[in-house]
Scaffold this active site. Structure first.
Site, PDB file in Angstrom:
ATOM      1  N   THR A 148     -45.002  14.360 -74.577  1.00 25.67           N
ATOM      2  CA  THR A 148     -44.483  14.688 -73.239  1.00 25.67           C
ATOM      3  C   THR A 148     -45.000  13.626 -72.272  1.00 25.67           C
ATOM      4  O   THR A 148     -44.414  12.567 -72.148  1.00 25.67           O
ATOM      5  CB  THR A 148     -44.885  16.110 -72.810  1.00 25.67           C
ATOM      6  OG1 THR A 148     -46.305  16.288 -72.975  1.00 25.67           O
ATOM      7  CG2 THR A 148     -44.154  17.151 -73.639  1.00 25.67           C
ATOM      8  N   LYS A 175     -50.201  16.087 -80.115  1.00 20.86           N
ATOM      9  CA  LYS A 175     -49.793  15.658 -78.784  1.00 20.86           C
ATOM     10  C   LYS A 175     -50.686  16.387 -77.784  1.00 20.86           C
ATOM     11  O   LYS A 175     -51.119  17.517 -78.010  1.00 20.86           O
ATOM     12  CB  LYS A 175     -48.320  15.932 -78.507  1.00 20.86           C
ATOM     13  CG  LYS A 175     -47.882  17.373 -78.416  1.00 20.86           C
ATOM     14  CD  LYS A 175     -48.133  18.042 -77.078  1.00 20.86           C
ATOM     15  CE  LYS A 175     -47.569  17.205 -75.946  1.00 20.86           C
ATOM     16  NZ  LYS A 175     -48.004  17.806 -74.619  1.00 20.86           N
ATOM     17  N   THR A 186     -55.841  23.859 -77.069  1.00 18.92           N
ATOM     18  CA  THR A 186     -55.754  22.761 -76.107  1.00 18.92           C
ATOM     19  C   THR A 186     -54.668  21.723 -76.369  1.00 18.92           C
ATOM     20  O   THR A 186     -54.694  20.687 -75.752  1.00 18.92           O
ATOM     21  CB  THR A 186     -57.104  22.039 -75.933  1.00 18.92           C
ATOM     22  OG1 THR A 186     -57.435  21.338 -77.124  1.00 18.92           O
ATOM     23  CG2 THR A 186     -58.210  22.997 -75.591  1.00 18.92           C
ATOM     24  N   GLU A 264     -53.874  12.613 -68.776  1.00 14.74           N
ATOM     25  CA  GLU A 264     -52.869  12.278 -67.767  1.00 14.74           C
ATOM     26  C   GLU A 264     -53.485  11.451 -66.637  1.00 14.74           C
ATOM     27  O   GLU A 264     -54.425  11.879 -65.972  1.00 14.74           O
ATOM     28  CB  GLU A 264     -52.242  13.551 -67.207  1.00 14.74           C
ATOM     29  CG  GLU A 264     -51.295  14.205 -68.188  1.00 14.74           C
ATOM     30  CD  GLU A 264     -50.641  15.466 -67.650  1.00 14.74           C
ATOM     31  OE1 GLU A 264     -49.614  15.866 -68.211  1.00 14.74           O
ATOM     32  OE2 GLU A 264     -51.170  16.060 -66.696  1.00 14.74           O
ATOM     33  N   ASN A 394     -48.781  15.339 -61.900  1.00 13.29           N
ATOM     34  CA  ASN A 394     -48.631  16.785 -61.881  1.00 13.29           C
ATOM     35  C   ASN A 394     -48.000  17.315 -60.593  1.00 13.29           C
ATOM     36  O   ASN A 394     -47.444  18.407 -60.579  1.00 13.29           O
ATOM     37  CB  ASN A 394     -49.990  17.451 -62.138  1.00 13.29           C
ATOM     38  CG  ASN A 394     -50.379  17.337 -63.601  1.00 13.29           C
ATOM     39  OD1 ASN A 394     -49.885  18.061 -64.434  1.00 13.29           O
ATOM     40  ND2 ASN A 394     -51.255  16.379 -63.902  1.00 13.29           N
ATOM     41  N   THR A 399     -40.153  18.083 -60.565  1.00 12.23           N
ATOM     42  CA  THR A 399     -39.212  17.556 -59.574  1.00 12.23           C
ATOM     43  C   THR A 399     -38.881  16.098 -59.811  1.00 12.23           C
ATOM     44  O   THR A 399     -38.019  15.555 -59.144  1.00 12.23           O
ATOM     45  CB  THR A 399     -39.763  17.733 -58.157  1.00 12.23           C
ATOM     46  OG1 THR A 399     -41.057  17.088 -58.081  1.00 12.23           O
ATOM     47  CG2 THR A 399     -39.899  19.199 -57.803  1.00 12.23           C
TER      48      THR A 399
END
Length: 399
Positions: A148, A175, A186, A264, A394, A399
């Site tokens: 992702t 992943k 997790t 991330e 995040n 959006t």
């Protein structure tokens, strides 16, 4: 124990087929390991995705023939329609791969609360089912399909010797880069092996390995609704023994470290080694508190050797120790330095220790060693820095 890293990911194990494909933000990966013994562990989040609920039922008899995983949609908080979609994914794989539908596990990752785009997913399942093979390429395509916000695919495989002299293998893909907190499991991870083991033996071994790896990994403190780790065994090699447990721990720790490196928005990864704790539970508490501290994470990002934040996190962790006895050291490719020794501060302004600490903190991978001087137990936790990009990623996720 002799152990070596090899190519192949999940396909390093003979008899395991894999494939993966993508269409835009959606991906589907398939693993076929017919009539295998299997075990799994799942998220402890009260909000559980529909594929988690379905796979829990499938895994009750400890048998599995196939796994289908999709990215781009979590199929969570979607009610009866979501469960119907998960069942349909299992049916599609059952039909395409000629396996019993009751032996197909389903896993999903992506946005929560949206219906599965089943037309796309079924098309991808059909495509992936037509490309199944036992090869390093197939495992890599699987790992890429389930990504992702991951920036690179995560896979590992090892070959090792059992105590009876027989060779055995473990392969894995995973992943995970966000919504990661130290609470089983997790992320999504799929592990294959050829050791001869019962489902209950696999479950016990997986839990032990996860406790020392995935449950010690903290990216952001948020636990996903879709977490799942599955292990399958073809049982074609020798009987499970202690060497298998050690090899499984190596594989799981390697995956945990890969995810820490790919957090991330992360620019750096770090591990926290707590040593000489009163007991293993205290060691785990302290290591996880330090790795999960937002203040420690931001200090890592800013290359700031702020040992005070490390000591403070250990202090609120619940671990028992005397602050006057604690020691803190920092290591990286730039060197190693002790900044606090038995309660004495060594890294002052304009000291060589502080200058070296600043250089150490500029590296991409950092090790923090905390000696509690309270016993003889230890634990390691994994984490990454907290950056501006984490907020951006995040803030814009849906959006």
């Amino acid at each position: 124990m002799e152990l070596k890293f090899i190519d192949g990911g999940v396909c390093a194990v003979d008899g395991v087929l894999a494939s993966g494909c993508r269409e835009g933000k959606y991906g589907v990966g398939i693993i076929i390991s017919k009539d295998s013994n299997a075990a799994a562990i799942f998220t402890s989040n009260t909000v559980r995705a529909e594929p988690v609920k379905l796979t829990e039922k499938v895994m009750r008899d400890g048998k599995l023939s196939a796994i289908v995983a999709n990215s781009g949609n979590a199929n969570c908080f979607t009610g009866k329609e979501g469960m119907d979609d998960a069942v349909r994914m299992a049916e599609r794989v059952s039909e395409a791969a000629s396996v019993d539908m009751d032996d197909v596990a389903v896993a999903s990752t992506g946005v929560i609360g949206r219906r599965m785009p089943l037309e796309i997913i079924e098309r991808l399942i059909d495509d992936a089912a037509g490309r199944l093979e036992n090869s390093p390429r197939a495992s890599r395509e699987l790992a890429e399909a389930i990504m992702t916000t991951d920036t690179y695919p995560k896979e590992v495989a090892v070959e090792f010797e059992l105590k009876n002299g027989k060779k055995a293998r473990i392969g894995a893909v995973a992943k995970g880069s966000g919504m990661i907190a130290p609470n089983m499991a997790t992320m999504l991870a799929f592990i294959t092996t050829d050791v001869d083991a019962t489902p209950s033996e696999l479950k016990k071994a997986l839990r032990r390995a996860a406790d020392e790896s995935f449950n010690m990994l903290i990216i952001d403190g948020d636990e996903s609704t879709n977490d799942m780790v599955i292990i399958t065994s073809t049982c074609r090699s020798g009987r499970m023994d202690g060497n298998f447990q050690e090899a499984l721990k190596v594989v799981c720790r390697k995956l945990a470290w890969m995810m820490a490196r790919d957090g991330e928005g992360a620019t750096k990864s770090f591990m926290v080694d707590v040593v000489n704790a009163k007991d293993s539970e205290d060691a785990r508490k302290a290591a996880r508190a330090i790795a999960g501290s937002s203040l420690v994470k931001t200090a890592i990002f800013g290359a700031d050797p702020n040992w005070g934040r490390i000591v403070a996190a250990a202090g609120y962790s619940g671990a028992e120790f005397n602050p006057d006895d604690i020691s803190v050291s920092l290591e990286s490719d730039a060197g190693s330095v002790t900044v606090v020794r038995r309660g004495e501060i060594l890294a002052f302004e304009d000291t060589g220790e502080l200058e070296l600490a600043e250089e150490i903190m500029k590296e991409k991978e950092i090790r923090i060693i905390v000696d509690l001087a309270a016993g003889s137990s230890g634990a390691t936790a994994y984490g990454c820095d907290l950056t501006y990009d984490y907020v951006r990623i995040n803030a814009e996720y849906t959006t």
